[in-house]
Design an enzyme around this catalytic site. Structure first.
Site, short mmCIF file in Angstrom:
data_model
loop_
_atom_site.label_atom_id
_atom_site.label_comp_id
_atom_site.label_asym_id
_atom_site.label_seq_id
_atom_site.Cartn_x
_atom_site.Cartn_y
_atom_site.Cartn_z
N ASP A 16 -4.06 -13.03 3.50
CA ASP A 16 -5.28 -12.60 4.19
C ASP A 16 -6.56 -12.85 3.39
O ASP A 16 -7.65 -12.47 3.83
CB ASP A 16 -5.18 -11.13 4.64
CG ASP A 16 -4.58 -10.23 3.60
OD1 ASP A 16 -4.37 -10.68 2.46
OD2 ASP A 16 -4.30 -9.06 3.91
N HIS A 35 0.82 -1.23 0.00
CA HIS A 35 0.00 0.00 0.00
C HIS A 35 0.85 1.28 0.00
O HIS A 35 0.30 2.38 -0.18
CB HIS A 35 -0.92 0.05 1.23
CG HIS A 35 -1.94 -1.05 1.27
ND1 HIS A 35 -2.81 -1.31 0.23
CD2 HIS A 35 -2.22 -1.99 2.23
CE1 HIS A 35 -3.58 -2.34 0.55
NE2 HIS A 35 -3.24 -2.78 1.74
N HIS A 76 -6.15 -7.51 -0.19
CA HIS A 76 -6.28 -6.08 -0.47
C HIS A 76 -5.57 -5.73 -1.78
O HIS A 76 -4.53 -6.30 -2.10
CB HIS A 76 -5.66 -5.26 0.66
CG HIS A 76 -6.24 -5.54 2.01
ND1 HIS A 76 -5.65 -6.43 2.89
CD2 HIS A 76 -7.35 -5.07 2.61
CE1 HIS A 76 -6.39 -6.47 4.00
NE2 HIS A 76 -7.42 -5.66 3.86
N ASP A 122 -2.64 -10.89 -2.23
CA ASP A 122 -3.17 -10.37 -0.97
C ASP A 122 -4.66 -10.03 -1.15
O ASP A 122 -5.09 -9.68 -2.25
CB ASP A 122 -2.38 -9.12 -0.58
CG ASP A 122 -2.66 -8.63 0.83
OD1 ASP A 122 -1.85 -8.92 1.72
OD2 ASP A 122 -3.69 -7.95 1.03
ZN ZN Z 1 -3.82 -7.39 2.93
#
Ligand code: ZN
Length: 308
Positions: free
Chosen positions: A245, A125, A164, A162
């Site tokens: 995740d 991120h 995200h 991931d």
């Molecule tokens: Zn993540």
């Protein structure tokens, strides 16, 4: 030729406030799992610190300096509501990025065929000039930039599974057609990027999946879209942003992957790498917040790297 495990004890000393999901126990659970006998063939290496020059290939130099200057001597300092640093964070964030750089060097020197960097904090991120979502420096992007600048690789790919979307990596790669970024991620979800139907250049492949999506949807996205696009791109090196995740037991995400999905994804990425770039794969840990599911998932991920 075998697989390297790159880590550093300093990565256990980055300590966000109590109750934060991105905690030292995450890395400890993975390292404990990788102590098993089957992992004895791993080449184990301590991560060096990334240099300011290496970080500045993808981050604004002033931002990198500001991050390091903001590390407190006691307590925690916040960059946003989710992203905090502690006195141990300086060494952790420099070695997390340095691990990926070292992994690239080891693969390019022919010391190992592929690498897993067991490091924290995660990085995908982190934007060129901003920390967010637990991430300070974009570890995988620092490694990818090193591969190009120092080893002369022209085309590098990051595959990010991931839960995200890796908005930081995508932002760094977006306008350069010799960089490739592909992501499977839950959508709608944090950080809100990687949405369906968005106009993207050919080197960016976002595959948003709904909450509740499991192995079937994930493997279809890989088989029908991600792997063909990666093959067409013809990478000189494949990086993996290995966040675990999207596992069904994860408390942050709502996807339903299991260990065998991570084994499969690692295997098929290694197969593309074997055909296109002498098997060169450098993987680095991103998310994963259920300690047991994280350890089991990292275990099969490394098994697949070793079997490649
Ligand atoms: Zn993540």
């Amino acid at each position: 030729m075998t697989t390297a495990l790159i880590t550093h004890p300093a990565c256990l000393r980055h300590e966000p406030p109590p109750g934060h999901p991105e905690r030292p126990a995450r890395l400890q659970s993975i390292l404990t799992a990788l102590e098993a006998d089957e992992f004895r063939p791993l080449v184990r290496r301590e991560a060096p610190e990334a240099s300011l020059d290496q970080l500045s290939r993808v981050h604004d130099r002033d931002y990198a300096k500001e991050v390091l200057a903001a590390i407190p001597t006691r307590g925690v300092a916040h960059f946003d509501a989710d992203t905090a640093v502690s006195p141990g964070s300086r060494d952790a964030i420099l070695r997390a990025a340095g691990a990926v750089v070292e992994g690239v060097d080891m693969v390019m020197k022919g010391e190992v065929k592929n690498v897993f960097c067991a490091v924290r904090p995660p990085g995908h991120h982190a934007l060129p000039d901003r920390a967010m979502g637990f991430c300070l420096f974009n570890n995988v992007a620092v490694g990818a930039a090193h591969a190009r600048a120092v080893h002369g690789l022209e085309r590098v790919a990051v595959i990010d599974f991931d839960v995200h979307h890796g908005n930081g990596t995508e932002a760094m790669f977006f306008s350069d057609p010799s960089l490739f970024y592909a992501s499977t991620h839950q959508w709608p979800f944090y950080p809100g990027t990687g949405r369906p139907g968005e106009a993207r250049p050919e080197n960016i492949v976002d595959l948003p999946l709904p909450a509740g999506a499991g192995g079937a949807e994930f493997r279809r996205a890989f088989s029908e879209t991600l792997l063909p696009a990666l093959t067409t791109f013809r990478p000189d090196m494949v990086f993996i942003s290995a966040g675990f995740d999207a596992h069904q037991d994860d408390p942050l995400g709502q996807m339903r992957l299991v260990e065998s999905d991570y084994f499969w994804a690692t295997q098929v990425l290694c197969e593309v790498a074997a055909r296109q770039c002498a098997g060169r794969v450098v993987s680095t840990l991103e998310g994963g917040y259920d300690l047991d599911a994280l350890a089991r998932s990292a275990r099969v991920h490394v098994q697949a790297l070793m079997a490649a």
